[in-house]
Scaffold this active site. Sequence first.
Site, short mmCIF file in Angstrom:
data_model
loop_
_atom_site.label_atom_id
_atom_site.label_comp_id
_atom_site.label_asym_id
_atom_site.label_seq_id
_atom_site.Cartn_x
_atom_site.Cartn_y
_atom_site.Cartn_z
N HIS A 120 0.83 -1.21 0.00
CA HIS A 120 0.00 0.00 0.00
C HIS A 120 0.86 1.26 0.00
CE1 HIS A 120 -3.57 -2.44 1.84
NE2 HIS A 120 -3.45 -2.62 0.55
N SER A 190 -6.49 -8.18 9.45
CA SER A 190 -7.88 -8.65 9.56
C SER A 190 -8.31 -9.36 8.27
CB SER A 190 -8.81 -7.46 9.82
OG SER A 190 -8.68 -6.51 8.76
#
Length: 251
Positions: A120, A190
Amino acid sequence: MDALIQQTAETLVGARSVVALTGAGISIESGIPPFRGPGGLWEKMDPMAVAHIDAFRRDPEKVWTLLLHGMQALLTTARPNDGHLGLARLEQWGYLRSVITQNVDGLHQAAGSRAVIEFHGTFAWQRCMDCGHRCETARVDLTKIPPRCPCGGIYRPDCVFFGEMIPPQHLVRSQQLVDGCDVLLVVGTSATVQPAAMMPLLAKENGAQVIEINPEPTPLTGRISNYLIQGGSGAVLNDILAGVAKLRAPS
Ligand code: APR
């Protein structure tokens, strides 16, 4: 030693190619908040208001103000913790090929990891929205918001905002690594944001062992992962390193 810790140490020592996929959870012990769950940034701020490229283009000053508030720890005090250091040590010992991180905090490199894909992007660099000039964040005057390039254009973090593509070179290289690994460690994520969350599935499909390190189960647990070592990444990786050290010590 916990049976899963011992099993993981043996798996790492016997593996052909190990890759780690990390998320915000590995940096929590460095004082950087996660995005989801208790104390998560997205519990306090709407990600679409602070991390979407359209929001940034619409009101860069507002987004920069929110970003600086959320990134304070990262910009000032954050140092690598035992989780980052453990993965760096596994790489130095030859048991970890690469880290694919969703984090933009640069803590894997600061811990000594050399093969890191910043899926990212990174908050350590800024890029001018007008001329494309890149500058290290540490050398940008963040007292003036939004910060500007010498050309007058507005700097934006060299991170991937929601609504933007993952840099193709990072996507391709990550898929190659995951396709070729026989063990994928999934640490502190997650596993909810695509396309990073697809990596464990790709690994599983190519026959790799998928091992999660997380205090909580995730959507991967019991479906994609072979098993979850439930705990904080710092302590768990310390224990795994201790197990690997015993196995690699001359008998
Ligand atoms: N050690 C390891 N994992 C931990 C710890 C810890 N001490 N504490 C919490 N966790 C786990 C949580 O249980 C959770 O599963 O870390 C995970 C953090 O999840 P997120 O906050 O969703 O972070 P992440 O998975 O990296 O988010 C993915 O979402 O908003 C985007 O771009 C952002 O890269 C980010 C992406």
